[in-house]
Design a protein around this motif. Sequence first.
Motif, PDB file in Angstrom:
ATOM      1  N   PRO A   1      51.061 -37.415 -14.664  1.00  0.00           N
ATOM      2  CA  PRO A   1      49.996 -36.465 -14.295  1.00  0.00           C
ATOM      3  C   PRO A   1      50.445 -35.361 -13.343  1.00  0.00           C
ATOM      4  CG  PRO A   1      49.710 -38.539 -13.144  1.00  0.00           C
ATOM      5  CD  PRO A   1      50.783 -38.764 -14.157  1.00  0.00           C
ATOM      6  N   HIS A   2      51.642 -35.497 -12.765  1.00  0.00           N
ATOM      7  CA  HIS A   2      52.111 -34.495 -11.808  1.00  0.00           C
ATOM      8  C   HIS A   2      52.812 -33.315 -12.471  1.00  0.00           C
ATOM      9  CE1 HIS A   2      51.019 -37.079  -8.501  1.00  0.00           C
ATOM     10  NE2 HIS A   2      51.739 -38.066  -9.004  1.00  0.00           N
TER      11      HIS A   2
ATOM     12  N   ARG B   1      47.331 -33.926 -15.478  1.00  0.00           N
ATOM     13  CA  ARG B   1      46.440 -34.625 -14.544  1.00  0.00           C
ATOM     14  C   ARG B   1      45.095 -34.893 -15.194  1.00  0.00           C
ATOM     15  NH1 ARG B   1      45.893 -37.973 -10.429  1.00  0.00           N
ATOM     16  NH2 ARG B   1      47.839 -37.071  -9.638  1.00  0.00           N
TER      17      ARG B   1
END
Length: 575
Positions: free
Chosen positions: A161-162, A168
């Motif tokens: 998600p980063h 994200r």
Amino acid sequence: MSDIIAKLRDISFDDLHPNERLKVDSDYLRGTLMESMADRATGAVSENDTQLTKFHGFYQQDDRDLRSERRHQKLEPLYSFMVRLRLPGGLVTPAQWMTLDDVARRYANSTLRITTRQTFQYHGVFKENLRPHLKAVNEAMIDTIAACGDVNRNVICTANPHRSKAHREVYELAHSISTHLLPRTRAYHEIFLGEERVAGGPEEQEPLYTRHYLPRKFKVAIAIPPENDVDLFAHDLGFIAHVDNGAIRGYNVCIGGGMGMTHGEPATFPRLSDVIGFCTPDQVLDVAEAVLKVQRDNGDRHDRKHARLKYTVEDHGVDWFRAEVEHHLGTTLDEARDFHFASNGDRYGWYQGEDGAWHYGLFVQNGRLADFEDGMHLLSGMRAIAQVHTGDIILTTNQNLIIANVPADKRDEIDALIHRHRMTRDVTPLRQASMACVAFPTCGLAMAESERYLPSLIDKLEDVMHKVGLEDNAINVRMTGCPNGCARPYLAEIGFVGKALGRYNLYLGGNPSGERLNRLYRENIDEPTIMDELTSLLQRYAEERESGEPFGDYVIRAGIIAETTAGRYFHGAPA
């Protein structure tokens, strides 16, 4: 309650699979598990309770390497449990990692295994350790609820998600779907965490599942093109993100995928999902619920080999299924958007995300994190990293992991720990693209070796690849010890499926983006035959391939294997 479910109450259970009565009579998945857990005369639980434990995230197994010896000694099998975490999106914090590592050393076999569903499995958990194991995990804000059983399983998504705002968003969506489709029974909390059942309280209900739960397991995946690292089309329900200028505008909805089959039964087959339309982000939870309800109400409860959603779609048709989903939604789905997948593999080594933070993709052969005798200390190495890491650790559905969100000034420290513990070595693209299920000694379904055998077979195939000049090529190779398809072998360019000890069916013709099923090439063959066949094929591929042509495409173009155009033709198209 739907009319179909209402009718189920009145149908004789003699007409249904025995598991259907078991679920209904289980008092919302409690059964006699409290009594089974208290019985110290055996390492097992009762026969009926072995089915119910799956809904709580663990399977009863025994060490098959020791079966014969223990039988000779007049001892019961060495029973233990495989425990699987519910970990939507596969992310854990360093603090959670430390707990999970501690649990592996205290209550399991001192290994962590990354599964193809972006979560961890523990092996060798004895019955007396189950409660402390689950309580320790729960204290880390993780559970095992619905990680197995006839319910929605762990929801997976394109990893990390980063990397971007869109990543994200799909990670958070995976959590939302998992929570929305979670069973409501408190049985897990009462039996394994010590929660007291309130006497005289309101009658417990399962508003989504009912007392019948689902006919079989239900799996959800979310992907962000061009990456198909989740093998989206292999799942009951898939969402393909449509990203425009960095923002997700909606999702294509796919239904009807599934990998399992049974040897010798052509009515069973793997199937890829169909795109049935497009929904906006705010519709996703309603769509997921609607698809699950259509399967709940119409899936086959007589024959569990025919009970997955893929057969419901095959029996009734894609258009019928879409209409049923839209009936539950009370609106129609939009027409699907264009998309393109390029690869179903992972990234390795250092790379940067949208915000400039660094991420390290670590190859973990067949997902097994352990301290190996050859000096590769993956378990201890990751523990050392978790002690200093300030970001997150993310699992992938290809059984690898990502050390995520590393500040630039922490890269050298992480690198030093990776090298100190010998966590990475020169690995060929072939090995990086390989994957295996657990199989022996713990899986009760295994017919042949898989995790313990594939690395040595890759050694031999690497020698062939080097000799024919293909050492820099990635060919997707997957192996399972039985036909249930946990490592998704039917999508591989080269797939091996166990038939008996030392013998495998060889499948060819999948593609690197996970959008085509392969097909049986040779049946029930041993390693010398496997090597003879693949040596010849790889030599031909090296000499005859077109520029950039994947191996799976080549074997079809060259007429070596016919293309599988639909799951129902997996065993051969009709004459």
